[in-house]
Design a protein around this motif. Structure first.
Motif, mmCIF file in Angstrom:
data_model
loop_
_atom_site.group_PDB
_atom_site.id
_atom_site.type_symbol
_atom_site.label_atom_id
_atom_site.label_comp_id
_atom_site.label_asym_id
_atom_site.label_seq_id
_atom_site.Cartn_x
_atom_site.Cartn_y
_atom_site.Cartn_z
ATOM 1 N N ARG A 175 43.461 39.483 39.884
ATOM 2 C CA ARG A 175 42.980 40.588 40.717
ATOM 3 C C ARG A 175 44.039 41.055 41.701
ATOM 4 N N LEU A 176 44.783 40.114 42.255
ATOM 5 C CA LEU A 176 45.874 40.514 43.145
ATOM 6 C C LEU A 176 46.878 41.384 42.395
ATOM 7 N N GLU A 210 46.332 43.200 39.776
ATOM 8 C CA GLU A 210 45.720 44.504 39.488
ATOM 9 C C GLU A 210 45.785 45.443 40.688
ATOM 10 N N MET A 211 45.507 44.900 41.860
ATOM 11 C CA MET A 211 45.546 45.738 43.056
ATOM 12 C C MET A 211 46.966 46.213 43.366
#
Lengths: 194, 194
Positions: B148-149, B151-152
């Motif tokens: 997720r990191l 992706e952000m």
DNA sequence: GTCTATATAATGATAGAC
DNA sequence: GTCTATCATTATATAGAC
């Protein structure tokens, strides 16, 4: 419904399907079953159609962010709000597909969009102030913290649909939910409740 | 330089300035000082020009993410990498201005873009695995955390320039730096060193 | 490789009858 | 308000001379 509104309805549908560049005023008239000349009786030109559709989006956004007074919002409210924005942006999906090109081409649309978006972000931003005051977000040492969280969430709110499209992923509830979860993930370290 | 490459140079410049839709093959030929007929001797059609320019972008991305073997990257390296991507995307700024519309219009371009972007993200993502292994990111309980990191950060890397444009902000080093800082901010809670 | 000339089709938009 | 007819312009693309 009057003809002007029907023009916008039809144009929006065609723009969403094929892109605003590929759709001519003749196409719109044909899809409505009226003559090209008649269409031009109701609108001055194609740019006016696009601007009027943008105004519809702006109205939707106004409603979107008009929150009940004095109610303390939760993070769940925020998630719901972002989901609603996904629905709005899906309804007007040609807009963010072509946004930078459209505002580059029409300076009037550009200044109007920037103004409305700015106001919209200010309202969105207020939610985060509410979180901070309600103690939902932990009191941070960095005064820019709340601002930055709001900016990141806003970015997801605006660009998640385009991201899905350029990833080749279908726009469906599961994939939209992924965007919401990404947002919740980045709030996670700052939450007191969660 | 051969004529084909000069066509791409000229087209890129005009596309960046006015948008690819507003620029015709005649405009490109005129700007080069050759005849429209001559241009069509070197390219089949306008879509081919756009695809060839995209291939240039893909090459730039390949170089961008080809990191030296066995070197452990730092978060500063990541910041530098994102700055370089901002430069690349500025050089090809018409691309992300029109990306969703362009790939909707040309299925061949779409599948190629999705494929290359997917590969690019995989390389970018590896950096974060490197961080985790090097102990730069704290060991998280959530296995999706690193994903997720990444992706952000990728989202910022892709959409920061368009965001500045629709905010009415100039694309200058200070504003670009804001994007980098946003990225560092969201990594902050997970860093061991900082 | 480069040019001129041209075919074909579509675009945005208007004039004027009904 | 709606139509038909039409205009000027532009776009992509090709043919054929040089």
């Amino acid at each position: 419904m009057n003809t002007f509104e029907r023009i916008l309805d039809t144009a929006l549908e065609l723009f969403n399907r094929s892109g605003s560049e590929a759709v001519s005023t003749n196409h719109i008239a044909e899809a409505m079953g009226i003559s090209p000349g008649n269409l031009y009786y109701h609108v001055h030109n194609k740019d006016e159609i696009i601007r009027a559709i943008f105004e519809r989006l702006f109205t939707a956004w106004d409603t979107w962010l008009s929150l009940p007074e004095g109610v303390v919002p939760t993070v769940d409210d925020l998630a719901g709000l972002v989901r609603v924005n996904f629905e709005i942006l899906w309804q007007f999906r040609f807009v963010y597909r072509e946004l930078n090109a459209l505002i580059q081409h029409d300076p009037q649309l550009k200044s109007r969009f920037i103004q409305v978006r700015q106001r919209g972000f200010a309202g969105f931003r207020q939610l985060f102030d509410g979180f901070a005051q309600a103690g939902i977000l932990r009191p941070g040492s960095d005064p820019q913290e709340v601002q930055r969280l709001a900016e990141m969430c806003w970015m997801i709110s605006e660009f998640w649909l385009p991201t899905l499209e350029i990833s080749g992923q279908e726009i469906n509830p599961a994939h939209l939910q992924h965007g919401v979860e990404l947002m919740l993930f980045l709030l996670q370290p700052y939450r007191v409740d969660g």
